[in-house]
Structure formats: structure tokens, C-alpha cells
Write a protein that holds these residues in place. Sequence first.
Motif, PDB file in Angstrom:
ATOM      1  N   UNK A 194       1.158   7.891  13.812  1.00 53.22           N
ATOM      2  CA  UNK A 194      -0.231   7.921  13.317  1.00 53.22           C
ATOM      3  C   UNK A 194      -0.476   6.759  12.361  1.00 53.22           C
ATOM      4  N   UNK A 195       0.492   6.467  11.499  1.00 51.28           N
ATOM      5  CA  UNK A 195       0.329   5.357  10.563  1.00 51.28           C
ATOM      6  C   UNK A 195       0.299   4.024  11.308  1.00 51.28           C
ATOM      7  N   UNK A 196       1.140   3.888  12.332  1.00 53.48           N
ATOM      8  CA  UNK A 196       1.152   2.649  13.119  1.00 53.48           C
ATOM      9  C   UNK A 196      -0.218   2.447  13.785  1.00 53.48           C
ATOM     10  N   UNK A 197      -0.809   3.558  14.234  1.00 54.78           N
ATOM     11  CA  UNK A 197      -2.098   3.465  14.933  1.00 54.78           C
ATOM     12  C   UNK A 197      -3.227   3.008  14.011  1.00 54.78           C
ATOM     13  N   UNK A 198      -3.007   3.091  12.691  1.00 55.91           N
ATOM     14  CA  UNK A 198      -4.042   2.627  11.749  1.00 55.91           C
ATOM     15  C   UNK A 198      -4.169   1.112  11.775  1.00 55.91           C
ATOM     16  N   UNK A 202       0.850  -1.193   0.000  1.00 60.04           N
ATOM     17  CA  UNK A 202       0.000   0.000   0.000  1.00 60.04           C
ATOM     18  C   UNK A 202       0.892   1.252   0.000  1.00 60.04           C
ATOM     19  N   UNK A 203       1.209   1.757  -1.199  1.00 62.68           N
ATOM     20  CA  UNK A 203       2.140   2.901  -1.293  1.00 62.68           C
ATOM     21  C   UNK A 203       1.661   4.132  -0.523  1.00 62.68           C
ATOM     22  N   UNK A 204       0.350   4.333  -0.451  1.00 62.60           N
ATOM     23  CA  UNK A 204      -0.155   5.501   0.298  1.00 62.60           C
ATOM     24  C   UNK A 204       0.148   5.326   1.793  1.00 62.60           C
ATOM     25  N   UNK A 205       0.041   4.081   2.266  1.00 65.15           N
ATOM     26  CA  UNK A 205       0.377   3.817   3.678  1.00 65.15           C
ATOM     27  C   UNK A 205       1.866   4.079   3.917  1.00 65.15           C
ATOM     28  N   UNK A 206       2.689   3.690   2.974  1.00 62.74           N
ATOM     29  CA  UNK A 206       4.135   3.916   3.105  1.00 62.74           C
ATOM     30  C   UNK A 206       4.430   5.411   3.242  1.00 62.74           C
ATOM     31  N   UNK A 207       3.774   6.216   2.440  1.00 61.64           N
ATOM     32  CA  UNK A 207       3.964   7.669   2.519  1.00 61.64           C
ATOM     33  C   UNK A 207       3.582   8.165   3.916  1.00 61.64           C
TER      34      UNK A 207
END
Lengths: 205, 238
Positions: free
Chosen positions: A76-80, A63-68
Amino acid sequence: MTERFNYPPNREALSAARAKALETLLIKKGVITAETVDKVLGFFETKMGPFNGAKLVARAWVDPAFKVRLIADTPAAIAELDFPEGMAGAEGEYMKAVANAPGVHNLVICTLCSCYPWPVLGLPPYWYKDPSFRARAAREPRKILGEFGLALGAATEIKVWDSSAQIRWFVIPERPAGTEHMTEEQLAGLVTPESMMGVAVANAA
Amino acid sequence: MKLQHYLGGLEGLGPVDFEKRVFVEEWEKRIFGIHVAMMGLSTHLSLPATSSTFKSKWTWADLRTGAEGMNPFDYFKFRYYEKWLGGISSHFIASGYITEDELSRETANVLNGEYTQASGGDTAIDERIEKYLVTGDSARQPAAITPRFAAGDRVVVKNPPATEHTRLPGFLRCKTGIVETVYDGAYSYFCSTGDGIGPAMPVYCVKFEPDELWGKIAEPGFAIYADLFDAYLSPRAA
């Protein structure tokens, strides 16, 4: 004179006995309980460990958007994702991810001690704490990586991150070629702690 | 100067031991667990009080101060967790929780097989330690302080006298770098080290070029990005 360079003949037995004795006295004196040490160790075996980092990297690969987002705002990304409670806990209060890319390789070090992102990687392995590694990685990272079996071309820039304040760094390695058919779970299996510290890359098999 | 502050760049140490294990002896796990318990029970945390008799402030700063204060020969002689065992035992003895005699006698008992397993304890103690692991010990304060530097600024690392504990890597002293990132907020440190850190202040990521750090012997094609507290930096004279 030679005493400085000699170890007692029962070096490990003595340390083991002293650690056991200390733990026993601390339990008897009400500092900790008989369960404390096992519970702490269990926490790192089941909740905070490199399996969390591997899951993050695999998600970033698919998921390239997640990588960004993982690079821009790591907590914040980890919390997703669905992780156990505590991903911003001890030694994960301020984590940052950096990504390898063609021509750019990241390496994480701690020249003063052993700072390591516990929630995503668990506890630091011995090589990371080795004074030789900490001394040399700051001066000759390419040579060190070569000794670790990672030959980087002269055109690849190496970014060495030295954790001397608060940030705990980890690396998103590049997705290996030939893994297009793999599921996210299978991809996570390719991600080693070494690749997330930058002394290795992720390999297809 | 203290050798432990100057490990980065030290020459002549030879090959790296690429040991991937976290613990190489079973006993190392026990001292690691005791250290985490001490951090979780430390008096400075805002966590529920328990019946634990531990009444010390214990943070990474304490463990690091011990390691930095070691004779450098001993620092290299002893493995990572051997240093922990020494430092942690010393704390419990120096603070009066146990005596050296007690520890020696109990150690002898274990070695002689005359040892009896201790049992019991208040489960609230373990709950608090897990709570610490889950919540951490945040040093970030709301940003009431305006950072002195912005990304792209040239900065020079200060050269304060050595203190018993520092977060300034020796190899960066007096070197010029460029601010890569200004982190949000301000960060305190566990204690006042005496060389400027302790109260909340900005933290920067500063980029250093290899030839600035190591001159002609520098390996080309890399850069060091070091996270540095505001107190360790000066503006570079134009």
C-alpha cells in the motif's frame, strides 16, 4: 574420475553458443519472438530495478510517517509513490520491508534458492546466490557481515530473514549522519542494493 | 536427504564470493530472458492466449526442482545460470519442442560462425510476457481457512521424507520456534510437492534462536525468521 571436477576448455564459449542456439530454435519454432529476450531485459533495466528501492528508502528517510506505513503495509505504501505499473508484479506479489535501527540490523537471505524482491531491487546479484553465503548467513551472520566489510558491535542484534515461502523481504537502512542538507533525490543516490539486503549500510559519500 | 535442501548452516564452504554483478557473462542474460518468457507464457496463468507454441506449465517450482535434483557435486560446480541453461534446455528437449540433435547442430553452427539470426514473431507473445511481469502470479487466496497458530505460539518443524522439491529448509527440521507473524490469507504453491504444500494454506513467520539451531557453536545475538507453510509445522507438546 577427474571429469567431475573439470570444465571443458571452452566453457563460456560453449554455454554462450548453446544459449544462442536455444534462443534461435525457440524463435524459429514460434515459442518466443526475436524481440522477447531483449524486451524482458529492457524491462529490468528501466522499470524493475534497485532504483525503485532507493526511491522508497529515500522517501522513508525524509517522511517518518511514510516509513511507518512502508513497514506496516509495504504494497500500500509503495502504491502511494509514482512508480511504473507492476510494483506488485512478478516476485513482488507479497513484499515486506524491515527497518534497521540503533541496535537492530536486518539481513535478507534465501537458503533454498534465490528469492528476491524484483520490483524494488531488480535481479539478485551473484553474492546473494552464492552457496557459501546461503550456508553461512544462517549460522554466522555477524562473521559474514564482517567479511563484507560491515563490522557490527556485539550489542547489535541481527535479524536474519529467510525467504522460504511467499514473502519477499527488503531492508530500509538507517539514514547516514551528515545528510540533513541533502535532497530526497540525492539521498536515493546513497542507497545501494547491498544496503537494501542488509550486507551493507548506507553511507554519506 | 538432498544436500540442496540442507544448504543453510552447511560448514566448510569457505569465503563468500562478493560478486555484485547480476550477470557475469553476456550469455547469462539470454537464458534469464528465456526463463521469464516461459513463466509468462505458462499455461496456468489467466492471461490472453497467444500464437506461441509453448504449451507447458512452467513456474519457479520447475526450475527449483531441476536444481534440487542435480548431483550435489554438479550443483556446486556450475554457476547459477549454467544450472538454468541445463535445466531449461532439458525441458525443451524432454517436452519435444526441440531435439538434442537440433540443439547440438545449432550450437555447432554458432561456434563455427555459420549461424543466421532468427527473426520475426507475433508481438502478442511479448505483450503477454510483459503483462505477466506487471501482474505477477499471485498465490494468495481469500482467507477461508482459520490459521492453526497465533503469534507467540511455540511450534515444532516437521520432518517429512525428502521429496524432489520442497520449501522446507533442512536446517529447520525438528527445531522449535515461536510464531512471530501470521500472514493474512492463505497461500497455494505452484505444484503439490508431496511433502504437504500445494493447496492454499496459512503461512507463518517463525522465529528461531541460534542455540536451538546450532547448539554451542552458535554465534550469539541473532535470530532466524523463516516463512513457513502451515503443513510444515506441528504444535509443540506442552
